[in-house]
Every structure is written in structure tokens, then in C-alpha cells.
Design a protein around this motif. Structure first.
Motif, PDB file in Angstrom:
ATOM      1  N   GLY B  56       0.810  -1.207   0.000  1.00 49.66           N
ATOM      2  CA  GLY B  56       0.000   0.000   0.000  1.00 49.66           C
ATOM      3  C   GLY B  56       0.836   1.246   0.000  1.00 49.66           C
ATOM      4  O   GLY B  56       1.971   1.256   0.444  1.00 49.66           O
ATOM      5  N   HIS B  57       0.254   2.280  -0.551  1.00 47.63           N
ATOM      6  CA  HIS B  57       0.912   3.588  -0.606  1.00 47.63           C
ATOM      7  C   HIS B  57      -0.190   4.604  -0.452  1.00 47.63           C
ATOM      8  O   HIS B  57      -0.918   4.864  -1.401  1.00 47.63           O
ATOM      9  N   GLU B  58      -0.333   5.172   0.744  1.00 45.11           N
ATOM     10  CA  GLU B  58      -1.463   6.040   1.064  1.00 45.11           C
ATOM     11  C   GLU B  58      -2.740   5.251   0.805  1.00 45.11           C
ATOM     12  O   GLU B  58      -2.944   4.186   1.365  1.00 45.11           O
ATOM     13  N   LYS B  59      -3.608   5.750  -0.061  1.00 45.44           N
ATOM     14  CA  LYS B  59      -4.852   5.025  -0.331  1.00 45.44           C
ATOM     15  C   LYS B  59      -4.767   4.268  -1.648  1.00 45.44           C
ATOM     16  O   LYS B  59      -5.784   3.965  -2.263  1.00 45.44           O
ATOM     17  N   ILE B  60      -3.570   3.982  -2.077  1.00 42.11           N
ATOM     18  CA  ILE B  60      -3.356   3.195  -3.278  1.00 42.11           C
ATOM     19  C   ILE B  60      -2.685   1.892  -2.856  1.00 42.11           C
ATOM     20  O   ILE B  60      -1.662   1.918  -2.171  1.00 42.11           O
ATOM     21  N   SER B  61      -3.271   0.792  -3.223  1.00 41.75           N
ATOM     22  CA  SER B  61      -2.700  -0.503  -2.878  1.00 41.75           C
ATOM     23  C   SER B  61      -2.688  -1.394  -4.107  1.00 41.75           C
ATOM     24  O   SER B  61      -3.294  -1.074  -5.132  1.00 41.75           O
ATOM     25  N   ALA B  62      -1.989  -2.501  -4.009  1.00 33.41           N
ATOM     26  CA  ALA B  62      -1.889  -3.396  -5.155  1.00 33.41           C
ATOM     27  C   ALA B  62      -1.705  -4.821  -4.687  1.00 33.41           C
ATOM     28  O   ALA B  62      -1.249  -5.068  -3.568  1.00 33.41           O
ATOM     29  N   SER B  63      -2.059  -5.741  -5.563  1.00 34.73           N
ATOM     30  CA  SER B  63      -1.865  -7.155  -5.297  1.00 34.73           C
ATOM     31  C   SER B  63      -1.192  -7.804  -6.486  1.00 34.73           C
ATOM     32  O   SER B  63      -1.219  -7.273  -7.605  1.00 34.73           O
ATOM     33  N   PHE B  64      -0.567  -8.948  -6.246  1.00 31.41           N
ATOM     34  CA  PHE B  64       0.160  -9.654  -7.299  1.00 31.41           C
ATOM     35  C   PHE B  64      -0.128 -11.130  -7.152  1.00 31.41           C
ATOM     36  O   PHE B  64       0.190 -11.723  -6.123  1.00 31.41           O
ATOM     37  N   ASN B  65      -0.736 -11.716  -8.164  1.00 27.22           N
ATOM     38  CA  ASN B  65      -0.986 -13.148  -8.181  1.00 27.22           C
ATOM     39  C   ASN B  65      -0.036 -13.771  -9.193  1.00 27.22           C
ATOM     40  O   ASN B  65      -0.269 -13.703 -10.403  1.00 27.22           O
ATOM     41  N   GLU B  66       1.063 -14.336  -8.686  1.00 23.06           N
ATOM     42  CA  GLU B  66       2.093 -14.826  -9.620  1.00 23.06           C
ATOM     43  C   GLU B  66       1.629 -16.033 -10.405  1.00 23.06           C
ATOM     44  O   GLU B  66       2.068 -16.227 -11.546  1.00 23.06           O
TER      45      GLU B  66
END
Lengths: 115, 108
Positions: B56-66
Motif C-alpha cells: 500500500g501507498h497512502e490510499k493506493i494498494s496493489a496485489s500480485f498473483n504470480e
């Protein structure tokens, strides 16, 4: 500290002229990358240096493109006999390490227009 | 081979949420997300390494499904400053391959 800087920011060249684009990476960064970004597209990989060694130049579009980093810091991308299709933004990025998983920090780019 | 991003563009009102997807046909070591405003350098947002982590970065987040070779970027409670073009960069052997970008416009 200072980020990646590039000069000139804008360059207009007549077809057939040679141009040289400069990149000053973040001090101490081992890796340096050049990318080409066409209008409305993502950056495309051109070449990669680890210190002064050019380890990958598979993205250079033709033998008119040449890059160097002789002392392992500043890098120059040279384009000989420019063509209209060379018009693009040329981005430089540096990263602190020499391996995968490193963050790449981009400079503002040089916008090249070939008339 | 370049990753595929979707959607190509999205328009939001301040406070709304959005998801940007990035998929690759190649096995990935990591995914890097950047935001670029017109005429400026791409600005690093976050990097996701193999392992399905979420960052996460402030209100921005991410996910990674390898396994699926996919990543998603989540913009939560968007702000005017979130406007720009978002690029995912997929890493194989230190090189980044970028998608065509997703243009996000946040309106008041």
C-alpha cells in the motif's frame, strides 16, 4: 538528494542529423536504463548498463542507436542519421542495485522531434 | 511481450474507487506500478515481488498473483491528485516491459 536528470529536455533535429542525449543518474546507482516512449504508449526498453558495462542492448531499434556509460555514471544515448520514426520521448532510469526487484527511478525525459 | 492493462481509461469523481488490472503471458519476477502526468517522468508507486503480497501507498494498494501472472492496482477514495496515466511494468531478468497505460481522470 537529486533525482535522475536528463538534457536537453527538448531537441528538434532535421532528418539525417546526429543527436546526443544525456542522462545523469542518481549518485551511486549501479544500474542505468534507457527507454523510448512513443505518444500514448508505455516506455519500451532500449538498453541496460551495470556500472560501465552495457549488459543488454537488445531493444535498440537499429545500428543508428548507440549508448555509452564510460565511467559508470553519466550516460549518453546517440542517434545517428535521425529519421522521423525516431521522434519520441527518451527516458532514462537508474536503480541502486544490479539485480532483479530493484526500483527504477525515471528522469523527466528528452522529447526528440525529427523534422 | 508487453503486459495488457485494463481498462484503457476511467473517469472518477473525487472519493470514488477504481481498479486497474495488469496481466502478462510470461512468468514474472515482480510487478512495478508507476503514475505519469502529462509531460513528466513516471513516478514510482510500488513494487510487488513474487509471493502474492499486497502493498500500500497512502490510499493506493496493489496485489500480485504470480500463478495467474496478474496484478491489480486499487485506488481508494480517489483524490484530484490521482489523475494521470498508470503503467504496470512487468519484470523478467531486470528489464521492465510496460503496458499501454490506464488514463485516470478524477473530477471534483
Amino acid at each position: 538528494g537529486a533525482g535522475v536528470s536528463q538534457s536537453p529536455r527538448y531537441k528538434v533535429a532535421k532528418r539525417g542529423q546526429d543527436v546526443a542525449l544525456r542522462c545523469d543518474p542518481i549518485s551511486g546507482h549501479v544500474s542505468l536504463f534507457w527507454y523510448q516512449q512513443a505518444l500514448g504508449q508505455g516506455p519500451e526498453f532500449l538498453t541496460y548498463f551495470q556500472n560501465e558495462a552495457q549488459l543488454d542492448k537488445s531493444g535498440l531499434p537499429s545500428d543508428r542507436f548507440f549508448a555509452e556509460r564510460p565511467e559508470g555514471s553519466v550516460s549518453t544515448l546517440k542517434i545517428q542519421r535521425t529519421q522521423q520514426e525516431d521522434s519520441a520521448v527518451y527516458l532514462c532510469a537508474s536503480s541502486p542495485g544490479g539485480g532483479t526487484g530493484d526500483t527504477q527511478y525515471f528522469g523527466p525525459g528528452t522529447r526528440l522531434t525529427v523534422l | 511481450q508487453q503486459p495488457v492493462q485494463s481498462p484503457q481509461a476511467v473517469i472518477l469523481r473525487e472519493g470514488e474507487d477504481a481498479v486497474i488490472n495488469c496481466s502478462s503471458s510470461k512468468a514474472l519476477y515482480s510487478v512495478h506500478w508507476y503514475r505519469q502526468k502529462h509531460g513528466e517522468a513516471p513516478v514510482f508507486l510500488m513494487i510487488l515481488l513474487k509471493g502474492g503480497e499486497q502493498k500500500g501507498h497512502e490510499k493506493i494498494s496493489a496485489s500480485f498473483n504470480e500463478k495467474k501472472q496478474q496484478s491489480s492496482l486499487y485506488l481508494t477514495a480517489s483524490q484530484l491528485s490521482y489523475s494521470g496515466t498508470y503503467f504496470c511494468g512487468t519484470e523478467t531478468d531486470y528489464k521492465l516491459s510496460f503496458g499501454a497505460g490506464t488514463t485516470v481522470t478524477v473530477r471534483a
